[in-house]
Scaffold this motif. Structure first.
Motif, PDB file in Angstrom:
ATOM      1  N   UNK A  62       0.803  -1.218   0.000  1.00 35.90           N
ATOM      2  CA  UNK A  62       0.000   0.000   0.000  1.00 35.90           C
ATOM      3  C   UNK A  62       0.843   1.279   0.000  1.00 35.90           C
ATOM      4  N   UNK A  63       1.905   1.322   0.812  1.00 37.00           N
ATOM      5  CA  UNK A  63       2.678   2.557   0.907  1.00 37.00           C
ATOM      6  C   UNK A  63       3.352   2.917  -0.413  1.00 37.00           C
ATOM      7  N   UNK A  64       3.914   1.924  -1.099  1.00 37.10           N
ATOM      8  CA  UNK A  64       4.558   2.199  -2.389  1.00 37.10           C
ATOM      9  C   UNK A  64       3.528   2.552  -3.452  1.00 37.10           C
ATOM     10  N   UNK A  65       2.345   1.937  -3.377  1.00 35.83           N
ATOM     11  CA  UNK A  65       1.282   2.257  -4.320  1.00 35.83           C
ATOM     12  C   UNK A  65       0.816   3.692  -4.133  1.00 35.83           C
ATOM     13  N   UNK A  66       0.692   4.125  -2.873  1.00 36.29           N
ATOM     14  CA  UNK A  66       0.312   5.509  -2.580  1.00 36.29           C
ATOM     15  C   UNK A  66       1.353   6.482  -3.114  1.00 36.29           C
ATOM     16  N   UNK A  67       2.610   6.143  -2.938  1.00 32.08           N
ATOM     17  CA  UNK A  67       3.687   7.018  -3.398  1.00 32.08           C
ATOM     18  C   UNK A  67       3.695   7.141  -4.920  1.00 32.08           C
ATOM     19  N   UNK A  68       3.441   6.060  -5.611  1.00 34.58           N
ATOM     20  CA  UNK A  68       3.404   6.107  -7.077  1.00 34.58           C
ATOM     21  C   UNK A  68       2.235   6.960  -7.556  1.00 34.58           C
ATOM     22  N   UNK A  69       1.087   6.835  -6.878  1.00 34.46           N
ATOM     23  CA  UNK A  69      -0.069   7.677  -7.224  1.00 34.46           C
ATOM     24  C   UNK A  69       0.276   9.152  -7.061  1.00 34.46           C
ATOM     25  N   UNK A  70       0.928   9.492  -5.952  1.00 34.07           N
ATOM     26  CA  UNK A  70       1.317  10.880  -5.709  1.00 34.07           C
ATOM     27  C   UNK A  70       2.323  11.355  -6.753  1.00 34.07           C
ATOM     28  N   UNK A  71       3.270  10.507  -7.099  1.00 33.30           N
ATOM     29  CA  UNK A  71       4.278  10.860  -8.095  1.00 33.30           C
ATOM     30  C   UNK A  71       3.630  11.138  -9.452  1.00 33.30           C
ATOM     31  N   UNK A  72       2.693  10.297  -9.861  1.00 36.99           N
ATOM     32  CA  UNK A  72       1.996  10.504 -11.129  1.00 36.99           C
ATOM     33  C   UNK A  72       1.210  11.811 -11.117  1.00 36.99           C
ATOM     34  N   UNK A  73       0.556  12.097  -9.998  1.00 35.50           N
ATOM     35  CA  UNK A  73      -0.249  13.308  -9.873  1.00 35.50           C
ATOM     36  C   UNK A  73       0.604  14.556 -10.034  1.00 35.50           C
ATOM     37  N   UNK A  74       1.665  14.644  -9.252  1.00 33.41           N
ATOM     38  CA  UNK A  74       2.517  15.832  -9.272  1.00 33.41           C
ATOM     39  C   UNK A  74       3.249  15.953 -10.601  1.00 33.41           C
ATOM     40  N   UNK A  75       3.618  14.830 -11.182  1.00 34.76           N
ATOM     41  CA  UNK A  75       4.277  14.870 -12.477  1.00 34.76           C
ATOM     42  C   UNK A  75       3.413  15.525 -13.547  1.00 34.76           C
ATOM     43  N   UNK A  76       2.133  15.242 -13.522  1.00 40.32           N
ATOM     44  CA  UNK A  76       1.207  15.852 -14.487  1.00 40.32           C
ATOM     45  C   UNK A  76       0.953  17.323 -14.172  1.00 40.32           C
ATOM     46  N   UNK A  77       0.785  17.635 -12.893  1.00 37.04           N
ATOM     47  CA  UNK A  77       0.512  19.028 -12.500  1.00 37.04           C
ATOM     48  C   UNK A  77       1.702  19.921 -12.819  1.00 37.04           C
ATOM     49  N   UNK A  78       2.915  19.430 -12.602  1.00 30.34           N
ATOM     50  CA  UNK A  78       4.104  20.252 -12.832  1.00 30.34           C
ATOM     51  C   UNK A  78       4.254  20.651 -14.298  1.00 30.34           C
ATOM     52  N   UNK A  79       3.648  19.879 -15.198  1.00 37.77           N
ATOM     53  CA  UNK A  79       3.720  20.227 -16.625  1.00 37.77           C
ATOM     54  C   UNK A  79       2.917  21.471 -16.962  1.00 37.77           C
ATOM     55  N   UNK A  80       2.040  21.890 -16.052  1.00 36.65           N
ATOM     56  CA  UNK A  80       1.231  23.080 -16.303  1.00 36.65           C
ATOM     57  C   UNK A  80       2.031  24.355 -16.120  1.00 36.65           C
ATOM     58  N   UNK A  81       3.141  24.275 -15.439  1.00 38.61           N
ATOM     59  CA  UNK A  81       3.883  25.490 -15.062  1.00 38.61           C
ATOM     60  C   UNK A  81       5.312  25.426 -15.572  1.00 38.61           C
ATOM     61  N   UNK A  82       5.875  26.587 -15.800  1.00 40.60           N
ATOM     62  CA  UNK A  82       7.275  26.679 -16.206  1.00 40.60           C
ATOM     63  C   UNK A  82       8.138  26.766 -14.958  1.00 40.60           C
ATOM     64  N   UNK A  83       8.271  25.613 -14.297  1.00 35.17           N
ATOM     65  CA  UNK A  83       8.995  25.592 -13.026  1.00 35.17           C
ATOM     66  C   UNK A  83      10.475  25.230 -13.227  1.00 35.17           C
TER      67      UNK A  83
END
Length: 213
Positions: free
Chosen positions: A192-213
């Motif tokens: 469960x913990x690694x699955x949660x971390x992968x979900x978070x990683x996928x989420x932030x990876x997509x959101x970060x593409x919205x900005x020129x960070x």
């Protein structure tokens, strides 16, 4: 057939099959100017009904992933989390996350049966004789067949556990309430913990593409 080798390959296939997810492209408001955004307010995540504390776990993982992607993350005294983008923009966004699934150690049993259908060995012998005339030419064919019945081995069951995390993410303009980005997906893994971390990683990876960070 090497039954032990077959079982090991079957277990490996199951493990690979478990670490999958439903991951479509997010919906984005193409008319929104994300370059004008300076701050993202990250709302508290409500626990999933099956797992008390799951909201905080997911929130911590998402905050961690924002930091790994180069964002400045502040956790204020009122337990509010703020992601700072830049000092040039004036707009503020609000990020919300809903846990649609948070399943830990769901036991799955996979029965299997190994079947050996046996072997067939065939020998063909040809011979010919000729008396000098094609009309008197002779040909003979003999076939020898050897067959064994094979075997069927009834095995036990492969037992393992599966974790599954599902989320709905929404980003809206805090001033107007305009929904500018949203995404929904789930991910399955062994723990469960690694699955949660992968979900978070996928989420932030997509959101970060919205900005020129």
């Amino acid at each position: 057939m090497d039954f032990k080798l077959f079982k090991n390959k079957l277990i490996l296939f199951i493990i690979i099959s478990l670490t999958v997810g439903c991951f479509d492209a997010p919906a984005i408001n193409q008319n929104y100017n994300f370059d004008l955004v300076s701050v993202i307010n990250f709302e508290k995540i409500t626990d999933h009904v099956n797992k008390p504390g799951s909201g905080q776990i997911m929130e911590d993982n998402i905050s961690f992933m924002f930091m790994k992607n180069g964002f400045n993350v502040s956790q204020l005294n009122n337990n509010k989390t703020v992601i700072n983008l830049n000092n040039k923009g004036k707009k503020t966004l609000t990020l919300s996350c809903t846990l649609t699934d948070y399943t830990d150690r769901e036991t799955i049993l996979i029965p299997y049966r190994l079947e050996d259908k046996g072997t067939i060995e065939t020998t063909i012998t040809q011979s010919s004789a000729s008396s000098g005339s094609e009309k008197n030419a002779l040909a003979t064919t003999s076939t020898t067949t050897t067959t064994d019945g094979g075997s069927i081995q009834e095995s036990g069951k492969i037992e393992y556990t599966q974790a599954r995390v599902g989320v709905i993410l929404k980003i809206k303009d805090e001033e107007t309430g305009l929904l500018v980005w949203t995404h929904s997906y789930w991910y399955s893994g062994i723990e469960l913990s690694s699955t949660t971390q992968i979900c978070a990683k996928n989420s932030v990876g997509l959101i970060s593409k919205l900005f020129n960070n």
